[in-house]
Design a protein around this motif. Sequence first.
Motif, short mmCIF file in Angstrom:
data_model
loop_
_atom_site.label_atom_id
_atom_site.label_comp_id
_atom_site.label_asym_id
_atom_site.label_seq_id
_atom_site.Cartn_x
_atom_site.Cartn_y
_atom_site.Cartn_z
N PRO A 38 0.83 -1.22 0.00
CA PRO A 38 0.00 0.00 0.00
C PRO A 38 0.86 1.26 0.00
CG PRO A 38 0.10 -0.92 2.19
CD PRO A 38 0.83 -1.89 1.28
N CYS A 111 -3.74 -4.90 -0.85
CA CYS A 111 -3.55 -3.68 -0.05
C CYS A 111 -4.17 -2.47 -0.72
CB CYS A 111 -2.06 -3.47 0.20
SG CYS A 111 -1.28 -4.88 0.99
N VAL A 112 -5.34 -2.65 -1.30
CA VAL A 112 -6.07 -1.54 -1.93
C VAL A 112 -7.18 -1.13 -0.97
CG1 VAL A 112 -7.48 -0.86 -3.90
CG2 VAL A 112 -5.60 -2.47 -4.23
N ASP A 113 -7.17 0.13 -0.55
CA ASP A 113 -8.19 0.60 0.39
C ASP A 113 -9.57 0.57 -0.27
OD1 ASP A 113 -6.28 0.99 2.31
OD2 ASP A 113 -6.16 3.16 2.05
N ARG A 141 -1.51 1.99 10.39
CA ARG A 141 -1.99 2.85 9.30
C ARG A 141 -3.11 3.79 9.77
NH1 ARG A 141 -0.72 2.03 4.23
NH2 ARG A 141 -2.79 2.45 3.43
N TRP A 148 -9.18 -4.00 3.51
CA TRP A 148 -8.47 -4.70 2.45
C TRP A 148 -9.22 -5.99 2.14
CZ3 TRP A 148 -2.77 -4.42 4.60
CH2 TRP A 148 -2.28 -3.11 4.44
#
Length: 193
Positions: A38, A111-113, A141, A148
Amino acid sequence: GRSYCVRTQRMLNQCLESLVQKVQSGVVINFEKSGPDPTPIGEDGLVDSPRPINSFASQAWHSCHKLIYVRPNPKTGVPVGHWPIPESFWPDQNSPTLPPRTAHPVVRFTCVDCEPMVIDKLPFDKYELEPSPLTQYILERKSPHTCWQVFVSSSGKYSELGHPFGYLKASTTLTCVNLFVMPYNYPVLLPLL
C-alpha cells in the motif's frame, strides 16, 4: 510449549486446569499479501512521499500463519458462522474425488483501500485476528474506515485470484483487526440485494 510432571491426582487436576485456560478457540489461517504494497500513510493521515523502508521489517507482515478467534455464542456456547471460507478449486462434476487441500486455508489480501460493505438483514461473520506483524501494520496505518479485500486463489472459474469473500479491517477503536467473512463475490451481490 510447556511440560508438566504429574505425581498426584491433585497435580493432574491443576495441570489440566492450567491447559484449559491457555486454549484459544479458533482456526489457523495463512494470510499472504497479493499485489503491490500500500501507499505509506503519514502521521497526519495523508499519503507520504516514498521513503526508504527497512526491508526485513516491511516483509514480516506479507505472510502470517495466525489464528482467528472463533467466539462461541454466549447463549448456546456453540460457535456460529454464516459463510464459509471458499475452497481453492472450482467444483468439477466429472471429477470422482475432491482435490487435496491444505489443513490451514491460504487467504490472500490486497492492499487496496476499499469501503467496508454491509447491508441490513444480510448476516456476516466477524473474527478477530491474533496479534501479528500483519495486524500491527494495519493498526499503524490508523485507517479504521477502510478495509483490504481477501481472496482464495483459484476459487473462481475464470480468475486466478478469484473473487473477494470478505475483508480485513481495523476496529473503530484501533485495538484489533477483524476478518469479515461475507458471501462470495459480495461487491457484486450486495448492490443487487
